[in-house]
Design a protein around this motif. Structure first.
Motif, short mmCIF file in Angstrom:
data_model
loop_
_atom_site.label_atom_id
_atom_site.label_comp_id
_atom_site.label_asym_id
_atom_site.label_seq_id
_atom_site.Cartn_x
_atom_site.Cartn_y
_atom_site.Cartn_z
N SER A 6 36.78 -29.97 -10.95
CA SER A 6 36.33 -29.46 -12.25
C SER A 6 36.55 -27.95 -12.36
O SER A 6 37.07 -27.47 -13.37
N GLY A 7 36.14 -27.20 -11.34
CA GLY A 7 36.26 -25.75 -11.40
C GLY A 7 37.70 -25.30 -11.49
O GLY A 7 38.05 -24.43 -12.30
N VAL A 8 38.58 -25.89 -10.66
CA VAL A 8 39.99 -25.54 -10.69
C VAL A 8 40.62 -25.97 -12.01
O VAL A 8 41.41 -25.22 -12.62
N ALA A 9 40.29 -27.16 -12.48
CA ALA A 9 40.86 -27.66 -13.74
C ALA A 9 40.49 -26.75 -14.91
O ALA A 9 41.33 -26.43 -15.75
N ILE A 38 46.22 -32.48 -14.17
CA ILE A 38 45.13 -32.56 -13.20
C ILE A 38 44.96 -34.02 -12.80
O ILE A 38 44.72 -34.88 -13.65
N VAL A 39 45.10 -34.29 -11.50
CA VAL A 39 45.09 -35.68 -11.02
C VAL A 39 44.06 -35.85 -9.92
O VAL A 39 44.02 -35.09 -8.95
N LEU A 40 43.22 -36.88 -10.09
CA LEU A 40 42.21 -37.23 -9.09
C LEU A 40 42.81 -38.11 -8.01
O LEU A 40 43.53 -39.06 -8.31
N ALA A 41 42.52 -37.80 -6.75
CA ALA A 41 42.86 -38.68 -5.62
C ALA A 41 41.58 -39.37 -5.18
O ALA A 41 40.60 -38.69 -4.84
N LEU A 45 39.16 -32.95 -18.54
CA LEU A 45 40.39 -32.25 -18.20
C LEU A 45 41.22 -32.99 -17.15
O LEU A 45 42.35 -32.59 -16.86
N VAL A 46 40.66 -34.05 -16.57
CA VAL A 46 41.38 -34.83 -15.55
C VAL A 46 42.29 -35.82 -16.27
O VAL A 46 41.83 -36.70 -16.99
#
Length: 448
Positions: A272-275, A287-290, A343-344
């Protein structure tokens, strides 16, 4: 440093960089050098040797050049203020093998080189403590104790920084985490409670227990100081640490040229913070979640609910799933994940088999020894690179060293010389084994 050694070192340095003395002397003709102290003066023999090596005839100019150089060294000294000063500004490294195999530039932020607890949780722990200090909730050397429920890394960071700043740490953690994590916590002077894994609705669940212990401490007149519940899953200090630290560092280190950022989520603060930082400056960055087996976040991103769109959320009883991946994956939406959830852009599922194979691949091809969450990140980053095609730049995180995962993730696994080594395509597309691989709709055993 002794006098002779100091000047031989200076002479060697000048020689090693090509002895650009003529340029230095030309510059000195237009500036004034500082006079040397008596103890810093060259001996006649040393000066003669340096004159011969550098081919400078004017002894006074050479003395000024050396004094100027040494003064510059002193002024450029980079001294950190305690262990906290070694947190952040971690290097961004190119993973050569994955970059060559995909045609993309796959870069990894080496968060395991943070200087307190050796993980990105150093940033979060320091941010939590700073915020509490600013609010007057912590007083150094008063007996104040920070309580936290964690699977390991946040606890280790808190334990180290608490010692550095005059606090105590009490860590509650599931008893099925790698034993070296609790061993390390004990060596750092933390009090450790290992408890049975339980769902978040259970008051004995490790996060809930930490909250209770903090309240009990504050209410006990016989205990010195107060108890503070760190609350890493919900506190604003978490995502803010990455919005003000990790995100800007990635942006600066890449010169603002990033096509995608890939990260797992435990508390959700990192992604979240980086995005939030990157999207504000680079609206098209992906922005991609692993996500590992049993976690509900993959379906939350892909379908909008924690499970499958075909069923109401939480109405069906499901079998528990065990996974050896620690530190990421969760079955609830925390505040830290929720603030950046919109944002993801996408999510990639990575199973245990892929994570294990990637961890081994990284050691064999790049000499990079990491733990389970880092391996998951690298599998997802490589999968994304294959989807996007050559020429893209993807950034991910190397969260912690494999040294914290020897008894579980790395147990009974050797590197090198094996005849059954797999290629990268086999890592990305393993043969499906339904007896070992959980479905995407199955929650993980580790309730968090």
């Amino acid at each position: 440093m002794p006098e002779a050694a100091r000047y031989y070192a200076i002479g060697g340095f000048l020689l090693g960089i090509g002895l650009t003395s003529l340029w230095t002397i030309h510059r000195l003709n237009h500036t004034s050098g500082k006079p040397q102290k008596d103890e810093e003066k060259l001996s006649a023999r040393q000066l003669k040797q340096l004159l011969r090596v550098t081919r400078v005839e004017d002894q006074e100019l050479l003395k000024k050049a050396l004094a100027d150089l040494e003064e510059n060294w002193k002024s450029q000294a980079d001294i950190k203020e305690g262990v906290e000063g070694a947190i952040g500004n971690t290097p961004l490294i190119k993973i050569k093998s994955l970059s060559e195999a995909t045609g993309c530039e796959i870069l990894a932020k080496a968060e395991f080189l943070n200087g307190a607890g050796n993980s990105p949780k150093d940033r979060v722990a320091l941010s939590i403590i700073h915020m509490a200090e600013e609010q007057g909730l912590l007083t150094p050397h008063s007996g104040d104790t920070i309580y936290e429920g964690t699977v390991g890394s946040t606890g280790i960071s808190l334990a180290a920084i608490c010692r550095a700043r005059g606090y105590k740490a009490h860590i509650c953690m599931p008893d099925d985490m790698a034993i070296e994590k609790s061993d390390l916590l004990l060596k750092l002077g933390a009090e450790v409670e290992r408890v049975r894994p339980a769902p978040i609705v259970d008051q004995k669940q490790f996060v809930n227990l930490a909250r209770t212990r903090a309240a009990e401490h504050t209410a006990d007149p016989l205990k010195p100081g107060r108890g503070l519940f760190a609350d890493q899953f919900e506190t604003e200090a978490n995502w803010r640490a990455h919005f003000t630290g990790t995100g800007p560092e990635i942006y600066d280190q890449t010169g603002g040229h990033i096509d995608a950022f890939v990260s797992g989520a435990g508390t959700g603060g990192t992604i979240s913070g980086v995005a939030m930082f990157l999207k504000k400056r680079l609206p098209d960055v992906k922005i991609v979640l692993a996500d590992p087996p049993g976690s509900g976040l993959y379906n939350r991103v892909k379908f909008g609910v924690m499970f499958d769109t075909k069923e109401k959320e939480g109405t069906r009883r499901r079998h528990q799933v065990d996974t050896i991946v620690e530190g990421i994956g969760i079955n609830r939406v925390t505040h830290n994940f929720d603030v950046g959830r919109e944002l993801v852009d996408d999510a990639i599922r990575v199973n245990d088999e892929q994570a294990l194979a990637m961890a081994r691949w990284l050691v064999e091809h790049d000499g990079i020894f990491v733990g389970s969450s880092s391996a998951v990140n690298c599998v997802a980053a490589t999968k994304l690179a294959k989807q996007l095609g050559p020429g893209h730049r993807i950034v991910t995180l190397l969260c912690d060293s494999g040294a914290r995962h020897l008894s579980k993730f790395w147990a009974n696994r050797e590197v090198g010389g094996s005849e059954d080594d797999v290629c990268l395509d086999q890592i990305l597309n393993p043969k499906r084994d339904s007896s070992r691989e959980p479905t995407e709709l199955t929650p993980r055993k580790k309730y968090v």
